[in-house]
Design a protein around this motif. Structure first.
Motif, PDB file in Angstrom:
ATOM      1  N   HIS A 246     -23.696  20.240  16.265  1.00 28.11           N
ATOM      2  CA  HIS A 246     -24.331  19.746  17.208  1.00 28.11           C
ATOM      3  C   HIS A 246     -24.307  18.133  17.880  1.00 28.11           C
ATOM      4  N   GLU A 247     -23.866  17.555  17.402  1.00 29.83           N
ATOM      5  CA  GLU A 247     -24.005  16.498  18.257  1.00 29.83           C
ATOM      6  C   GLU A 247     -22.370  17.192  19.986  1.00 29.83           C
ATOM      7  N   VAL A 248     -21.242  17.946  19.095  1.00 33.48           N
ATOM      8  CA  VAL A 248     -20.323  17.515  20.026  1.00 33.48           C
ATOM      9  C   VAL A 248     -20.499  19.060  20.594  1.00 33.48           C
ATOM     10  N   TYR A 249     -19.862  19.448  20.229  1.00 35.15           N
ATOM     11  CA  TYR A 249     -19.344  21.162  20.197  1.00 35.15           C
ATOM     12  C   TYR A 249     -20.296  21.856  21.093  1.00 35.15           C
ATOM     13  N   TRP A 251     -23.565  21.285  21.938  1.00 36.54           N
ATOM     14  CA  TRP A 251     -24.478  20.440  22.671  1.00 36.54           C
ATOM     15  C   TRP A 251     -24.238  20.840  24.023  1.00 36.54           C
ATOM     16  N   PRO A 252     -22.972  21.136  25.016  1.00 39.65           N
ATOM     17  CA  PRO A 252     -22.867  21.840  26.151  1.00 39.65           C
ATOM     18  C   PRO A 252     -23.755  23.203  26.319  1.00 39.65           C
ATOM     19  N   PHE A 253     -23.224  24.079  25.583  1.00 43.44           N
ATOM     20  CA  PHE A 253     -23.427  25.690  25.153  1.00 43.44           C
ATOM     21  C   PHE A 253     -25.431  25.314  25.556  1.00 43.44           C
ATOM     22  N   GLN A 254     -26.121  24.228  24.714  1.00 44.95           N
ATOM     23  CA  GLN A 254     -27.009  23.692  25.152  1.00 44.95           C
ATOM     24  C   GLN A 254     -26.899  24.068  26.821  1.00 44.95           C
ATOM     25  N   ASP A 255     -26.816  23.093  26.852  1.00 40.03           N
ATOM     26  CA  ASP A 255     -27.149  23.128  28.665  1.00 40.03           C
ATOM     27  C   ASP A 255     -26.806  24.057  29.168  1.00 40.03           C
ATOM     28  N   ALA A 256     -25.847  24.634  29.085  1.00 43.98           N
ATOM     29  CA  ALA A 256     -26.096  26.105  29.975  1.00 43.98           C
ATOM     30  C   ALA A 256     -26.830  26.879  29.923  1.00 43.98           C
ATOM     31  N   VAL A 257     -27.124  27.589  28.158  1.00 47.80           N
ATOM     32  CA  VAL A 257     -28.147  28.242  27.513  1.00 47.80           C
ATOM     33  C   VAL A 257     -28.957  28.412  28.467  1.00 47.80           C
ATOM     34  N   ARG A 258     -29.507  26.632  28.750  1.00 43.52           N
ATOM     35  CA  ARG A 258     -31.495  26.421  28.823  1.00 43.52           C
ATOM     36  C   ARG A 258     -30.989  26.740  30.934  1.00 43.52           C
ATOM     37  N   ALA A 259     -29.471  26.409  31.305  1.00 44.56           N
ATOM     38  CA  ALA A 259     -29.685  26.669  32.610  1.00 44.56           C
ATOM     39  C   ALA A 259     -30.021  28.031  33.476  1.00 44.56           C
ATOM     40  N   GLY A 260     -29.730  29.099  31.739  1.00 41.36           N
ATOM     41  CA  GLY A 260     -29.714  30.347  32.520  1.00 41.36           C
ATOM     42  C   GLY A 260     -29.003  31.436  32.040  1.00 41.36           C
ATOM     43  N   GLY A 623     -15.458  13.882  12.886  1.00 37.09           N
ATOM     44  CA  GLY A 623     -16.775  13.801  13.378  1.00 37.09           C
ATOM     45  C   GLY A 623     -17.025  14.146  14.556  1.00 37.09           C
ATOM     46  N   ILE A 624     -18.297  12.397  15.309  1.00 37.68           N
ATOM     47  CA  ILE A 624     -18.311  12.525  16.234  1.00 37.68           C
ATOM     48  C   ILE A 624     -17.787  11.846  17.173  1.00 37.68           C
ATOM     49  N   TYR A 625     -16.371  11.645  16.029  1.00 40.04           N
ATOM     50  CA  TYR A 625     -15.772   9.944  17.044  1.00 40.04           C
ATOM     51  C   TYR A 625     -14.006  10.436  17.551  1.00 40.04           C
ATOM     52  N   LEU A 626     -14.636  10.962  19.079  1.00 42.40           N
ATOM     53  CA  LEU A 626     -13.564  11.602  19.417  1.00 42.40           C
ATOM     54  C   LEU A 626     -13.825  10.209  21.235  1.00 42.40           C
ATOM     55  N   ASP A 627     -12.295  10.258  21.666  1.00 47.45           N
ATOM     56  CA  ASP A 627     -12.184   9.181  22.326  1.00 47.45           C
ATOM     57  C   ASP A 627     -12.959   7.805  22.796  1.00 47.45           C
ATOM     58  N   VAL A 747     -30.551  12.412  17.242  1.00 48.28           N
ATOM     59  CA  VAL A 747     -29.167  12.305  16.367  1.00 48.28           C
ATOM     60  C   VAL A 747     -30.220  13.635  15.855  1.00 48.28           C
ATOM     61  N   TRP A 748     -29.132  14.578  15.040  1.00 46.58           N
ATOM     62  CA  TRP A 748     -29.384  15.575  14.458  1.00 46.58           C
ATOM     63  C   TRP A 748     -29.374  15.735  13.410  1.00 46.58           C
ATOM     64  N   SER A 749     -30.098  15.983  12.772  1.00 41.28           N
ATOM     65  CA  SER A 749     -30.544  16.115  10.904  1.00 41.28           C
ATOM     66  C   SER A 749     -30.860  16.789  10.215  1.00 41.28           C
ATOM     67  N   VAL A 750     -29.518  17.064   9.850  1.00 38.81           N
ATOM     68  CA  VAL A 750     -28.580  17.758   8.796  1.00 38.81           C
ATOM     69  C   VAL A 750     -29.697  18.641   8.012  1.00 38.81           C
ATOM     70  N   GLU A 751     -30.537  17.399   7.208  1.00 40.74           N
ATOM     71  CA  GLU A 751     -31.981  18.036   6.215  1.00 40.74           C
ATOM     72  C   GLU A 751     -32.703  18.799   6.568  1.00 40.74           C
ATOM     73  N   ARG A 752     -32.976  18.803   7.558  1.00 36.64           N
ATOM     74  CA  ARG A 752     -34.008  19.329   8.261  1.00 36.64           C
ATOM     75  C   ARG A 752     -34.026  20.170   9.106  1.00 36.64           C
ATOM     76  N   GLN A 753     -32.872  20.135   9.893  1.00 39.21           N
ATOM     77  CA  GLN A 753     -31.954  20.926  10.874  1.00 39.21           C
ATOM     78  C   GLN A 753     -33.053  21.160  12.662  1.00 39.21           C
ATOM     79  N   LYS A 754     -33.506  20.163  12.437  1.00 39.88           N
ATOM     80  CA  LYS A 754     -33.798  19.835  13.834  1.00 39.88           C
ATOM     81  C   LYS A 754     -33.331  18.238  13.953  1.00 39.88           C
ATOM     82  N   TRP A 755     -33.833  18.207  15.758  1.00 39.72           N
ATOM     83  CA  TRP A 755     -33.426  16.990  16.133  1.00 39.72           C
ATOM     84  C   TRP A 755     -34.256  15.877  16.336  1.00 39.72           C
TER      85      TRP A 755
END
Length: 781
Positions: A246-249, A251-260, A623-627, A747-755
């Motif tokens: 959710h926090e890395v891979y 994320w940009p797909f979500q922005d693209a879907v949001r853009a239509g 995990g999220i520790y890239l670059d 941040v993404w909550s694994v337990e609640r499956q929500k931001w």
């Protein structure tokens, strides 16, 4: 996506190799990092909001189709054109079919088109305006040539593997930067009018053009090595946990879907040991349920590996159809009850609704009209190029160059009497032929300069100008003498040279990962020239990070530019920068390390090994520790940090102001309905951060002001959450404002499956790169 269960993996492998073989293959659960629990049934398209009118039109048309006609829409066909694929026509209902073609950097494999700057170049520009205008003009060319679906832009791979062969097609290693640029690109391509996002109004083109296909590839397709099964070795599995995806891979797909975006392409490799085009969790669960995606999912070419199972998992169109999994088999599956007809109806609905959504039923060219099957044969010429695209091509090429070193007052060049040029990446490729229809149209190795990378994301422009050609013309105008040697590895330098320019490249292409991120040949050439020339300028056309430790401390290497992949205007753009007609404004969309080992375990692609030699596993356990997040965590000093880039002028930052938006809902969990892109209140404005940026130098230039946020409860010290790029005259100052949404601060909550919006003290840092942040402040929620 908790640690994968042995039984679940065994079940998946048993489908491929038999139960006993699967038992033998898997002996240690610790090798696996994520799982994809089943999500069924595949959510049906519901329309609503911006998709409602298209949904209703599609409902009427699909309602008139027979089962056979609906199934006919789900499998690609080969036609008498160079379209990458076609969705067949239904002549009885006057549906003309659709042409799908590569790629995200310009229309490939045909004549009379442009070669745009590659994704990495747009990422290095850090320009939302450029991304939008590039999308608009590129989309116009595709439309003119009769292409319904542009197979791009790219946000996967997400640059996890430093040597990844296709990183250059995407924008950046950072998901937030990539998400911003892909949203602008999608908006430009689709041209749907005026929208507002996080309080930033964007004027879009008035023409509805294409259906962008946000490839390559959904999701976790991070290496070329073992991306497809070969012999007895299966595709590599990208094993990703829920928080990281959710926090890395995602994320940009979500922005693209949001853009239509109207189309998503599923990937070759496995995700948590399930093929990307058969993974019900990623397609049904994440994409169609959580993100509310209303368009259609198409397979990468040859990425379908099952029949009914892929339809149930959420695949809508298979490319190409010669895999034999659907067609008559899909009709039979409906008739024998293996697959409900409602799933086939939804597949057809998503295709037809996307066609209506972008007004392709109104005055759209005949699909593939400008895509002749062979450009060398006589055919009607359809020139896709628009003269209005010229400044986008040139300015886009300029802005993606990143100046990282400039000493001894080397650049800009000042009326040099003699320039000496060296290195193969200065000249036009020996076999550059835009009419060749080559899948791998790019300059390799010592063959010549790189306008772009290789593979299905390559460009085939009608005309391109190399650095040497452009430098010759400038020298002719200025009366400058030019000496060149593009062959010798230890050339002699003309003693009267005012400056020496050494060109190299760092090639990459689909089909294989990069062999290295440095090479002895280029390093030796640079040092050989620098030993003889006290002002040596190094130009790298690089398709990814390129180490410079082999020469960077040489006292005569006085300037270095990462020129990336500029497209057809490569030469004119470089000349404009070298001679100071424009000031460099690019910033690195990745980190340049001092040593290969500094990148850790993500330097190289995963390889088949040990007991899993037939089932290669790529565990994303960083995990999220890239670059830069990884470099910050480990306390590693980079050579050039993420976001770094020099200019011919200087900038000062002052007066940070952090403001909570009065009345903003700070309840930890979003509660809004799901529309395209996810829950609506994820984009609610929570806060703004403003700073003053002043040009304190003597020439005009643009500065990329960057905002990094330390989120309470997040494991990382800071992460990018804003950037703006004002252009300033000398002594001019401007206040730039960063708008922060609920998702930006969650941040993404694994337990609640929500931001989850965090409670506590947020830290804000503003400056010119990820490690040059002179301003800071806090806000408590």
């Amino acid at each position: 996506m908790v640690a994968i269960k042995r039984a679940a993996l065994l079940a998946g492998l048993a489908q491929l190799i038999g139960t006993s073989a699967a038992q033998d293959a898997i002996t240690d659960d610790s090798h696996f990092y994520g799982q994809s629990p089943p999500v069924y049934p595949s959510p049906e398209m519901v329309g609503g909001n911006e998709w409602e009118a298209a949904f209703q039109k599609a409902k009427l048309l699909v309602g008139q189709m027979t089962l056979e006609e609906k199934v006919n829409l789900t499998a690609g066909v080969t036609k008498d054109s160079t379209c990458s694929g076609n969705i067949p026509a239904i002549e009885r209902l006057r549906f003309p079919g659709m042409c799908l073609s590569d790629a995200g950097n310009g229309l490939r494999n045909t004549d009379f088109v442009s070669g745009f700057p590659s994704g990495i170049h747009v990422g290095a520009s850090w320009s939302k305006d450029l991304a939008f205008r590039r999308g608009t003009t590129m989309g116009g060319e595709f439309k003119t040539k009769g292409v319904n679906v542009l197979l791009g832009p790219v946000v996967g791979p997400a640059w996890r593997i430093v040597r990844g062969g296709r990183n250059w097609e995407g924008f950046s290693v950072d998901p937030w930067l990539s998400g911003q640029l892909v949203a602008q690109t999608v908006s430009g391509i689709q041209g749907q009018g005026v929208i507002t996002s996080t309080k930033v109004s964007i004027l879009r083109a008035t023409l509805s053009i294409l259906i962008p296909n946000v490839l390559q590839h959904y999701i976790g397709n991070e290496q070329e090595t073992n991306r497809n099964p070969e012999g007895n070795i299966s595709s590599v599995s990208s094993n990703i946990d829920d928080k990281t995806i959710h926090e890395v891979y995602l994320w940009p797909f979500q922005d693209a879907v949001r853009a239509g975006s109207g189309n998503i392409m599923c990937s070759y490799q496995r995700v948590n040991n399930s093929y990307g085009c058969s993974n019900s969790k990623t397609l049904n669960g994440l994409l169609k349920s959580e993100l509310g995606f209303q368009g259609f999912v198409v397979s990468d070419w040859g990425a379908q590996h099952a029949g009914v199972a892929t339809a149930k998992a959420g695949l809508d169109v298979a490319m190409p159809s010669n895999g034999g999994f659907w067609g008559d088999h899909l009709i039979e599956a409906v008739k024998n009850g293996s697959l409900p007809e409602s799933r086939v109806t939804d597949m057809a609905m998503r295709v037809i609704a996307s066609w209506y959504q972008f007004n392709q039923d109104q005055d759209f060219p005949k699909p593939g009209i400008g895509m002749p099957s062979n450009v060398l044969d006589p055919h009607e010429i359809v020139d896709g190029r628009d003269p209005a695209a010229a400044p986008v091509l040139l300015n886009g090429a300029i802005e993606g160059h990143v100046l990282v070193k400039n000493t001894k007052d080397t650049l800009p060049l000042k009326s040099p009497r003699m320039l000496s040029l060296f290195g193969y990446s200065a000249k036009t490729p020996d076999d550059f032929n835009p009419s060749a229809n080559s899948l791998f149209m790019a300059a390799f190795g010592e063959n010549g300069t790189m306008f772009g990378g290789g593979g299905s994301g390559a460009i085939t422009p009608a005309l391109a100008i190399s650095p040497f050609e452009a430098l010759k013309m400038r020298a002719y105008q200025d009366g400058t003498a030019v000496f060149n040697d593009f062959i010798s590895d230890r050339p002699s330098v003309e003693p009267s040279s005012d400056a020496c320019i050494v060109f190299g490249n760092a090639w990459a292409s689909e089909g294989s990962d990069r062999p290295a991120i440095r090479d002895d040949y280029s390093d030796s050439l640079i040092k050989s020239v620098a030993d003889q020339c006290n002002k040596t300028v190094v130009i790298f056309h690089n398709a990814g990070p390129r180490l410079v430790e082999g020469f960077i401390d040489h006292p005569n290497v006085t300037a270095v530019i990462f020129a990336h992949l500029p497209g057809q205007e490569s030469g004119p753009a470089l000349v404009s920068l070298l001679f100071g007609d424009t000031s460099p404004s690019g910033k690195l969309p990745y980190t340049v390390a001092k040593n290969e080992s500094d990148y850790g375990d993500v330097l190289d692609p995963a390889q088949p090994k040990g007991e899993f030699a037939n089932f290669p596993q790529a565990d994303f356990n960083e995990g999220i520790y890239l670059d830069y997040r990884y470099f910050d965590k480990k306390g590693i000093e980079p050579r050039y940090e993420f976001g770094f880039g020099l200019s011919y002028t200087t900038f000062a930052y002052s007066n940070i102001s952090i403001n909570y938006i009065e009345g903003a809902n700070t309840y930890p969990w979003p509660g809004g309905p799901i529309v395209s892109g996810g829950q609506t209140d994820l984009w609610d404005a929570i806060a703004t951060v403003s700073v003053n940026v002043k040009n304190t130098g003597s020439v005009a230039g643009a500065e990329v002001a960057q905002l990094y946020v330390g989120i309470p409860g997040a494991p990382t010290k800071q992460q990018l959450r804003g950037f703006e790029k004002p252009f300033l005259q000398p002594s001019q100052s401007e206040t730039v404002t960063f708008h922060l949404t609920r998702r930006d601060l969650s941040v993404w909550s694994v337990e609640r499956q929500k931001w989850q919006l965090q409670q506590g003290t947020y830290k804000f840092y503003v400056g010119s790169s990820s490690r040059r942040l002179p301003l800071n402040g806090t806000m408590h929620l």
